[in-house]
Structure formats: C-alpha cells, structure tokens
Design a protein around this motif. Structure first.
Motif, PDB file in Angstrom:
ATOM      1  N   GLY A  82       7.003  -6.242  -0.458  1.00 30.11           N
ATOM      2  CA  GLY A  82       6.940  -4.814  -0.174  1.00 30.11           C
ATOM      3  C   GLY A  82       5.890  -4.612   0.893  1.00 30.11           C
ATOM      4  N   VAL A  83       6.228  -3.886   1.945  1.00 29.39           N
ATOM      5  CA  VAL A  83       5.330  -3.760   3.093  1.00 29.39           C
ATOM      6  C   VAL A  83       5.052  -2.286   3.375  1.00 29.39           C
ATOM      7  CG1 VAL A  83       4.931  -4.403   5.494  1.00 29.39           C
ATOM      8  CG2 VAL A  83       6.379  -5.849   4.049  1.00 29.39           C
ATOM      9  N   VAL A  84       3.784  -1.968   3.618  1.00 30.10           N
ATOM     10  CA  VAL A  84       3.384  -0.620   4.043  1.00 30.10           C
ATOM     11  C   VAL A  84       2.658  -0.759   5.371  1.00 30.10           C
ATOM     12  CG1 VAL A  84       2.256   1.540   3.420  1.00 30.10           C
ATOM     13  CG2 VAL A  84       3.048  -0.009   1.617  1.00 30.10           C
ATOM     14  N   PHE A  85       3.137  -0.053   6.389  1.00 26.34           N
ATOM     15  CA  PHE A  85       2.572  -0.149   7.724  1.00 26.34           C
ATOM     16  C   PHE A  85       1.550   0.968   7.959  1.00 26.34           C
ATOM     17  CE2 PHE A  85       6.837  -2.003   7.994  1.00 26.34           C
ATOM     18  CZ  PHE A  85       6.530  -3.261   8.502  1.00 26.34           C
ATOM     19  N   GLN A  86       0.819   0.838   9.066  1.00 27.06           N
ATOM     20  CA  GLN A  86      -0.241   1.797   9.378  1.00 27.06           C
ATOM     21  C   GLN A  86       0.305   3.177   9.717  1.00 27.06           C
ATOM     22  OE1 GLN A  86      -2.811   0.562  12.571  1.00 27.06           O
ATOM     23  NE2 GLN A  86      -3.809   2.553  12.741  1.00 27.06           N
ATOM     24  N   LEU A 154       7.535  -0.263  -3.092  1.00 24.44           N
ATOM     25  CA  LEU A 154       7.543  -0.698  -4.499  1.00 24.44           C
ATOM     26  C   LEU A 154       8.926  -0.622  -5.136  1.00 24.44           C
ATOM     27  CD1 LEU A 154       4.294   1.094  -5.751  1.00 24.44           C
ATOM     28  CD2 LEU A 154       4.526  -1.254  -4.909  1.00 24.44           C
ATOM     29  N   ALA A 155       9.895  -0.092  -4.408  1.00 24.68           N
ATOM     30  CA  ALA A 155      11.199   0.219  -5.011  1.00 24.68           C
ATOM     31  C   ALA A 155      11.870  -0.990  -5.641  1.00 24.68           C
ATOM     32  CB  ALA A 155      12.121   0.855  -3.969  1.00 24.68           C
ATOM     33  N   LEU A 156      11.771  -2.156  -5.006  1.00 26.13           N
ATOM     34  CA  LEU A 156      12.463  -3.348  -5.503  1.00 26.13           C
ATOM     35  C   LEU A 156      11.569  -4.216  -6.392  1.00 26.13           C
ATOM     36  CD1 LEU A 156      14.450  -4.415  -2.310  1.00 26.13           C
ATOM     37  CD2 LEU A 156      15.257  -3.089  -4.270  1.00 26.13           C
ATOM     38  N   TRP A 160       5.072  -9.605  -3.995  1.00 28.16           N
ATOM     39  CA  TRP A 160       4.008  -9.668  -2.995  1.00 28.16           C
ATOM     40  C   TRP A 160       3.966  -8.355  -2.229  1.00 28.16           C
ATOM     41  CZ3 TRP A 160       0.980 -13.750  -3.559  1.00 28.16           C
ATOM     42  CH2 TRP A 160       1.517 -14.902  -4.170  1.00 28.16           C
ATOM     43  N   LEU A 161       2.769  -7.805  -2.063  1.00 27.18           N
ATOM     44  CA  LEU A 161       2.586  -6.591  -1.283  1.00 27.18           C
ATOM     45  C   LEU A 161       1.784  -6.924  -0.028  1.00 27.18           C
ATOM     46  CD1 LEU A 161       1.624  -4.008  -4.039  1.00 27.18           C
ATOM     47  CD2 LEU A 161       3.761  -4.106  -2.763  1.00 27.18           C
ATOM     48  N   VAL A 162       2.230  -6.378   1.094  1.00 25.76           N
ATOM     49  CA  VAL A 162       1.501  -6.506   2.356  1.00 25.76           C
ATOM     50  C   VAL A 162       1.197  -5.092   2.836  1.00 25.76           C
ATOM     51  CG1 VAL A 162       1.561  -7.321   4.740  1.00 25.76           C
ATOM     52  CG2 VAL A 162       2.624  -8.694   2.918  1.00 25.76           C
ATOM     53  N   CYS A 163      -0.076  -4.735   2.860  1.00 26.70           N
ATOM     54  CA  CYS A 163      -0.501  -3.406   3.294  1.00 26.70           C
ATOM     55  C   CYS A 163      -1.259  -3.560   4.613  1.00 26.70           C
ATOM     56  CB  CYS A 163      -1.391  -2.754   2.237  1.00 26.70           C
ATOM     57  SG  CYS A 163      -0.545  -2.453   0.668  1.00 26.70           S
ATOM     58  N   ALA A 191       1.546  -8.783  -9.211  1.00 23.25           N
ATOM     59  CA  ALA A 191       1.874  -9.006  -7.809  1.00 23.25           C
ATOM     60  C   ALA A 191       0.630  -9.399  -7.020  1.00 23.25           C
ATOM     61  CB  ALA A 191       2.485  -7.741  -7.198  1.00 23.25           C
ATOM     62  N   GLY A 192       0.835 -10.233  -6.006  1.00 26.00           N
ATOM     63  CA  GLY A 192      -0.233 -10.580  -5.082  1.00 26.00           C
ATOM     64  C   GLY A 192      -0.289  -9.580  -3.944  1.00 26.00           C
ATOM     65  N   LEU A 193      -1.425  -9.527  -3.264  1.00 27.36           N
ATOM     66  CA  LEU A 193      -1.641  -8.529  -2.218  1.00 27.36           C
ATOM     67  C   LEU A 193      -2.337  -9.144  -1.014  1.00 27.36           C
ATOM     68  CD1 LEU A 193      -1.959  -5.542  -1.127  1.00 27.36           C
ATOM     69  CD2 LEU A 193      -4.140  -5.498  -2.364  1.00 27.36           C
ATOM     70  N   LEU A 194      -1.822  -8.843   0.181  1.00 22.21           N
ATOM     71  CA  LEU A 194      -2.522  -9.068   1.434  1.00 22.21           C
ATOM     72  C   LEU A 194      -2.795  -7.696   2.025  1.00 22.21           C
ATOM     73  CD1 LEU A 194      -3.619 -10.852   3.714  1.00 22.21           C
ATOM     74  CD2 LEU A 194      -1.325 -10.834   4.720  1.00 22.21           C
TER      75      LEU A 194
END
Length: 230
Positions: A82-86, A154-156, A160-163, A191-194
């Motif tokens: 799951g990715v969240v961009f700036q 987060l829908a799926l 791993w989350l990438v913020c 979940a892991g996070l970067l």
C-alpha cells in the motif's frame, strides 16, 4: 522480510540517482528513510513498492524475488504493498468521488462486492464523514484528500506500507491523525512500514529505526549487482 539488495536506479541509465543501495525491513518493523530533497528517497520508495524497475539489484518480497514491475508484477506481490504519495492531487483521478477513489483497488482486483463495506470501514478509520465521500478531489482540502489516499492504500490489507513524504503538505493535527491510523493498522496486522521523509524528529518518534540514504549506499568498487528482472 522486504529486502532491497544493491539497488541502482534512476530515470536515465547514464545518470542514476541511486547507486548500490541496500535495505532490509522485517515484518512489523517501521523504518524511517531520511535524506535531502533530490537524493533519491522517492525513487527508492517506488522501487521498494515495485512501481519502478531498477537498473540493477534485486527486490525480495517475503522470500520471493520480484518478478516484474508495476502491472507486470504478479498480483500477489503487487497487492502486498500500500503506497501513499506526497501530493494527493497528483495521485488521484479528479473524476472520481472520494468513495470511488478509496474503492479503486478493490474494483481493480475483482472484489467489487467488498467495495461498499470496506470503504465505509476505512472512511471511519481515517476520519472521512459520509458527506465527504460524495465529493471529488477539487471539492476537499489537501488533508481530506490525503486521508482518502491513505484509506485507498489500506483497502487491500497490504503486508507492507510505503509512505513517501505522506505528511509533508499537512498541518500538525492531520499529520498526527494519519500517523495514528498507520500505527493502528500496523498493530492490528503486523504490516511493515517504510516511511520516507526529511523531518528527522517525526521519523524518529514514528519509526523503530531511522536511516539515511547515504548510509545505505555501497562504497565504490563493491561487487557488481545483477541486472533487475522484468
């Protein structure tokens, strides 16, 4: 484990922005990535999330080497992130309502029946009221739109989350709210996070450890990394 092994990447093979970068993130671990603007943090985040093919090196997701990038990645690997961009306005379709934007990953993976209940659940979690869900991006604030982007990520139920600079354009209260949503999700799922950013204080409060991009780069003359697969 999410493993980035000697990643060299950029947008021009003659002048890559990353040179032999390696980073491991354990399941459930939160890692903050610091560095000045233009140093390649966002490029590394995109490589980690299988959105950008590196020139060389390897990404290993839960023990399996990445076998493709973007839409060529196998669904199991692609949907692990799951990715969240700036900039939320550049990462949402202006024609969609916020509800449709949140549900977009579910519809894209053939899970339309889950879209309504999952969207309502996520909207409540990120602090979007029902009236906001009917609006389009130009009708809401940056903070409200970024809440929808986090819900979409987060829908799926990613592992791993990438913020990537997720809070750079937000005020302090919205930043705290969104970081709280991420941490609640991580506690519930492991979940892991970067988390990529330039605010050392925020990343050190948020993450288990914080590293600089420079510290991850292999010294000149190290062993050559293999070319990335398709």
């Amino acid at each position: 484990m999410l493993e980035l092994r000697r990643i060299t990447a950029g947008y021009d093979r003659r002048a890559p922005v990353l040179h032999g970068v390696s980073l491991d993130i354990a399941p459930g671990e939160a890692v903050g990535l610091l560095g000045p603007s233009g140093c390649g943090k966002s490029t590394l985040a995109r490589v980690a999330a299988l959105l950008h093919r590196p020139d060389s090196g390897e990404v290993v997701v839960d023990g399996t080497p990445a076998r493709g990038w973007r839409h060529r990645a196998p669904r199991e690997q692609r949907t692990a992130f799951g990715v969240v961009f700036q900039q939320p306005r550049l990462s949402t379709d202006p024609r969609l309502t916020l509800a449709a934007a949140v549900a977009e990953p579910l519809r894209a993976t053939g899970r339309r029946a889950e879209a309504g209940p999952r969207t309502a659940e996520l909207a409540e979690a990120v602090g979007l009221t029902p009236d906001l869900l009917t609006r389009r991006p130009h009708e809401v604030s940056d903070g409200q739109l970024q809440r929808a982007c986090l819900a979409r990520a987060l829908a799926l139920r990613p592992r791993w989350l990438v913020c990537d600079e997720m809070t750079a354009m937000l005020d302090a209260s919205t930043t705290a709210a969104l970081v709280g949503v991420v941490e609640d999700y991580r506690r519930q799922t492991g979940a892991g996070l970067l988390a990529v950013g330039h605010d050392r204080d925020l990343l050190e409060r948020w993450c288990d450890r914080t590293v600089t991009l420079e510290s991850l780069t292999a010294p000149p003359g190290g062993p050559r990394a293999p070319a990335a697969g398709r």
